[in-house]
Design a protein around this motif. Structure first.
Motif, PDB file in Angstrom:
ATOM      1  N   LEU A   1       0.806  -1.220   0.000  1.00 11.05           N
ATOM      2  CA  LEU A   1       0.000   0.000   0.000  1.00 11.05           C
ATOM      3  C   LEU A   1       0.842   1.274   0.000  1.00 11.05           C
ATOM      4  N   ASN A   2       2.051   1.188   0.552  1.00 11.43           N
ATOM      5  CA  ASN A   2       2.964   2.325   0.543  1.00 11.43           C
ATOM      6  C   ASN A   2       4.392   1.802   0.466  1.00 11.43           C
ATOM      7  N   PRO A   3       4.934   1.672  -0.739  1.00  8.21           N
ATOM      8  CA  PRO A   3       6.267   1.076  -0.912  1.00  8.21           C
ATOM      9  C   PRO A   3       7.379   1.834  -0.196  1.00  8.21           C
ATOM     10  N   GLU A   4       7.149   3.104   0.136  1.00  6.79           N
ATOM     11  CA  GLU A   4       8.204   3.918   0.746  1.00  6.79           C
ATOM     12  C   GLU A   4       8.126   3.970   2.269  1.00  6.79           C
ATOM     13  N   ILE A   5       7.133   3.328   2.869  1.00  2.00           N
ATOM     14  CA  ILE A   5       6.959   3.421   4.312  1.00  2.00           C
ATOM     15  C   ILE A   5       8.131   2.754   5.042  1.00  2.00           C
ATOM     16  N   LYS A   6       8.531   3.329   6.149  1.00  2.00           N
ATOM     17  CA  LYS A   6       9.540   2.700   7.008  1.00  2.00           C
ATOM     18  C   LYS A   6       8.807   1.850   8.039  1.00  2.00           C
ATOM     19  N   ILE A   7       9.370   0.701   8.368  1.00  2.00           N
ATOM     20  CA  ILE A   7       8.733  -0.208   9.323  1.00  2.00           C
ATOM     21  C   ILE A   7       9.715  -0.522  10.450  1.00  2.00           C
ATOM     22  N   ILE A   8       9.252  -0.329  11.678  1.00  2.00           N
ATOM     23  CA  ILE A   8      10.062  -0.651  12.855  1.00  2.00           C
ATOM     24  C   ILE A   8       9.449  -1.874  13.522  1.00  2.00           C
ATOM     25  N   ALA A   9      10.221  -2.940  13.600  1.00  2.00           N
ATOM     26  CA  ALA A   9       9.793  -4.182  14.247  1.00  2.00           C
ATOM     27  C   ALA A   9      10.690  -4.400  15.468  1.00  2.00           C
ATOM     28  N   PRO A  10      10.299  -3.885  16.641  1.00  2.00           N
ATOM     29  CA  PRO A  10      11.180  -3.937  17.812  1.00  2.00           C
ATOM     30  C   PRO A  10      11.686  -5.328  18.168  1.00  2.00           C
ATOM     31  N   TRP A  11      10.862  -6.345  17.990  1.00  2.00           N
ATOM     32  CA  TRP A  11      11.293  -7.694  18.362  1.00  2.00           C
ATOM     33  C   TRP A  11      12.474  -8.173  17.520  1.00  2.00           C
ATOM     34  N   ARG A  12      12.714  -7.521  16.378  1.00  2.00           N
ATOM     35  CA  ARG A  12      13.880  -7.882  15.568  1.00  2.00           C
ATOM     36  C   ARG A  12      15.057  -6.953  15.855  1.00  2.00           C
ATOM     37  N   GLU A  13      14.879  -5.998  16.784  1.00  2.00           N
ATOM     38  CA  GLU A  13      15.944  -5.052  17.083  1.00  2.00           C
ATOM     39  C   GLU A  13      16.429  -5.109  18.531  1.00  2.00           C
ATOM     40  N   TRP A  14      15.505  -5.250  19.475  1.00  2.00           N
ATOM     41  CA  TRP A  14      15.895  -5.135  20.876  1.00  2.00           C
ATOM     42  C   TRP A  14      16.333  -6.468  21.471  1.00  2.00           C
ATOM     43  N   ASP A  15      16.739  -6.417  22.743  1.00  2.00           N
ATOM     44  CA  ASP A  15      17.144  -7.631  23.458  1.00  2.00           C
ATOM     45  C   ASP A  15      16.139  -7.994  24.546  1.00  2.00           C
ATOM     46  N   LEU A  16      14.952  -7.414  24.494  1.00  2.00           N
ATOM     47  CA  LEU A  16      13.913  -7.706  25.493  1.00  2.00           C
ATOM     48  C   LEU A  16      13.110  -8.927  25.051  1.00  2.00           C
ATOM     49  N   LEU A  17      13.761 -10.076  25.033  1.00  2.00           N
ATOM     50  CA  LEU A  17      13.187 -11.257  24.379  1.00  2.00           C
ATOM     51  C   LEU A  17      12.511 -12.225  25.335  1.00  2.00           C
ATOM     52  N   SER A  18      12.099 -11.722  26.517  1.00  2.00           N
ATOM     53  CA  SER A  18      11.365 -12.565  27.448  1.00  2.00           C
ATOM     54  C   SER A  18      10.397 -11.689  28.226  1.00  2.00           C
ATOM     55  N   ARG A  19       9.389 -12.319  28.809  1.00  2.00           N
ATOM     56  CA  ARG A  19       8.422 -11.553  29.609  1.00  2.00           C
ATOM     57  C   ARG A  19       9.106 -10.906  30.803  1.00  2.00           C
ATOM     58  N   GLU A  20      10.087 -11.610  31.389  1.00  2.00           N
ATOM     59  CA  GLU A  20      10.795 -11.061  32.546  1.00  2.00           C
ATOM     60  C   GLU A  20      11.519  -9.766  32.182  1.00  2.00           C
ATOM     61  N   LYS A  21      12.173  -9.739  31.015  1.00  2.00           N
ATOM     62  CA  LYS A  21      12.880  -8.534  30.581  1.00  2.00           C
ATOM     63  C   LYS A  21      11.896  -7.404  30.261  1.00  2.00           C
ATOM     64  N   LEU A  22      10.760  -7.752  29.688  1.00  2.00           N
ATOM     65  CA  LEU A  22       9.749  -6.735  29.404  1.00  2.00           C
ATOM     66  C   LEU A  22       9.218  -6.133  30.700  1.00  2.00           C
ATOM     67  N   MET A  23       8.954  -6.988  31.674  1.00  2.00           N
ATOM     68  CA  MET A  23       8.457  -6.506  32.964  1.00  2.00           C
ATOM     69  C   MET A  23       9.484  -5.617  33.641  1.00  2.00           C
ATOM     70  N   ALA A  24      10.759  -6.001  33.552  1.00  2.00           N
ATOM     71  CA  ALA A  24      11.825  -5.191  34.166  1.00  2.00           C
ATOM     72  C   ALA A  24      11.918  -3.828  33.487  1.00  2.00           C
ATOM     73  N   TYR A  25      11.789  -3.808  32.161  1.00  2.00           N
ATOM     74  CA  TYR A  25      11.829  -2.541  31.419  1.00  2.00           C
ATOM     75  C   TYR A  25      10.647  -1.664  31.833  1.00  2.00           C
ATOM     76  N   ALA A  26       9.455  -2.293  31.952  1.00  2.00           N
ATOM     77  CA  ALA A  26       8.266  -1.542  32.338  1.00  2.00           C
ATOM     78  C   ALA A  26       8.431  -0.934  33.730  1.00  2.00           C
ATOM     79  N   ALA A  27       8.993  -1.727  34.660  1.00  2.00           N
ATOM     80  CA  ALA A  27       9.194  -1.224  36.022  1.00  2.00           C
ATOM     81  C   ALA A  27      10.196  -0.077  36.038  1.00  2.00           C
ATOM     82  N   LYS A  28      11.269  -0.215  35.279  1.00  2.00           N
ATOM     83  CA  LYS A  28      12.315   0.806  35.240  1.00  2.00           C
ATOM     84  C   LYS A  28      11.777   2.128  34.708  1.00  2.00           C
ATOM     85  N   HIS A  29      10.869   2.079  33.750  1.00  2.00           N
ATOM     86  CA  HIS A  29      10.379   3.290  33.104  1.00  2.00           C
ATOM     87  C   HIS A  29       8.997   3.711  33.608  1.00  2.00           C
TER      88      HIS A  29
END
Length: 406
Positions: free
Chosen positions: A138-166
């Motif tokens: 639909l938009n060939p020029e759109i930029k796409i950010i897929a955090p799960w392919r970029e960050w290291d928050l690859l578990s629920r525990e890490k996500l919870m820790a990030y949420a608590a920290k912020h």
């Protein structure tokens, strides 16, 4: 992706743990403005809390869109005209919702001047492919950010820790609503993955299912319904006209009460792995049975057979994320043309997990000719001696080959 290149991003946002963390992560890592988009496609959850969470995170542009009618009218109904089933069992409940969400993400990006979109699909699943193929179509020029392919928050525990920290508030589900499964719901189905389902030998507990009673616990009295079709789409239940979303919601209710629509599947994901999932699709199960019944009465034999040959390819296109691809559009045009004659009424019996056809009729488009089909005398409507030449012509190549072998 160069983070400085992104000024504004539209995030597919539910307000749950994953997307709440993604929202903050985008603000922190990309330093960009975030627009949130929450779609109501019939998941049965209160969506306004997502607005409050987005506001608390400093989001200024918040979209919460009721897409239920568009979802069923423009995505579910066209797919069911094709009788689409992936690998013989999966009615594509999650797959068919993704192109609509991708479409709306691109529309909102255009409305708000955003240069990117973002989603919470993981790098292991099909949804990342579906979202992004749809977006790029639909938009060939759109930029796409897929955090799960970029960050290291690859578990629920890490996500919870990030949420608590912020300081990200994560609402804990009430005790009675807790579920260990990864669940996805919309008007067509609800899916369950993960936890003990990761062992294909393990039988899911009956408490897992949300929409349907078990067939053993379904009523002892059968439920009969009549569905009216116009051009391949259901337009009324028991003579009462309904919108597409109303039809599906009502069939879900009736089907679930009769233990209909449960499936336990090991499927082949597009990214290459096998995955085990359980699905409840009560309304879709009824729709498919009824649609095939009215087609059996109204579709020409060769048109019906050609549709059945095309269906697995169509289903794979939907499953793999090619809803907006030219080949899917081409197939849809052929399928929709075939549906011009698919008009009439189907009578069904729902009983303890089963859907049975009791009758079908079409006042204007039935190809069933009782004078020809009868086993009684047909008053010359069909000359049975014609079959002799028909059989001899069709057996010619078989007889020639048989003589060579002899």
């Amino acid at each position: 992706m160069a983070q400085s290149a992104v000024k504004k991003v539209v995030l597919a946002y539910s307000g749950g743990l994953d997307t709440s963390v993604i929202l903050k992560w985008l603000q922190e890592e990309y330093g960009c403005e975030v627009v949130t988009f929450t779609a109501d496609i019939g998941q049965g959850e209160e969506l306004e809390p997502a607005r409050a969470k987005a506001e608390a995170a400093g989001v200024k542009e918040i979209y919460i869109d009721d897409l239920r009618e568009e979802f069923v009218r423009d995505f579910v109904y066209p797919m069911f005209r094709a009788n689409a089933v992936y690998e013989g069992e999966y009615l594509l409940g999650t797959s068919i919702a993704r192109p609509l969400i991708a479409k709306r993400l691109i529309e909102i990006a255009a409305e708000t001047g955003a240069d990117a979109i973002s989603h919470g699909a993981t790098g292991k699943g099909n949804d990342q492919v579906r979202f992004e193929l749809g977006a790029y179509a639909l938009n060939p020029e759109i930029k796409i950010i897929a955090p799960w392919r970029e960050w290291d928050l690859l578990s629920r525990e890490k996500l919870m820790a990030y949420a608590a920290k912020h300081g990200i508030g994560v609402e804990q589900k009430r005790e009675g609503n807790k579920s260990p499964y990864s669940m996805d719901a919309n008007l067509l189905h609800i899916s369950y993955e993960g936890y003990d389902l990761e062992d294909p030998w393990t039988q899911p507990g009956d408490a897992m299912w949300r929409w349907s009673v078990s067939p053993e616990q379904a009523p002892d009295q059968a439920t009969e319904i009549e569905l009216t079709f116009e051009r391949g789409d259901i337009t009324a239940i028991d003579g009462k006209a309904m919108s597409p979303a109303e039809v599906l919601a009502e069939l879900n209710r009736i089907g679930g009460a009769n233990g209909i629509g449960r499936a336990d599947i090991v499927e082949n994901r597009y990214v290459g792995m096998k995955s085990r999932g359980c699905y409840e699709t009560p309304g879709g199960t009824i729709m498919l049975k009824a649609h095939r019944a009215i087609e059996s009465l109204t579709l020409d034999r060769e048109a019906a057979h050609l549709k059945d040959e095309l269906m697995p390819r169509y289903a794979s296109l939907v499953y793999n994320g090619y809803w907006f691809a030219p080949e899917r559009r081409m197939l849809q045009a052929a399928i929709d043309e075939s549906q011009q004659v698919v008009n009439g009424v189907v009578r069904l019996k729902l009983y303890k997990g089963n859907v049975s056809v009791l009758g079908r009729r079409s006042e204007t488009n039935s190809l069933f000719d009782e004078s020809i089909a009868t086993f009684e005398e047909d008053a010359g409507a069909y000359d049975q001696t014609d079959a002799t030449g028909f059989i001899r012509l069709n057996s010619l190549r078989l007889r020639v080959a048989g003589r060579k072998r002899g």
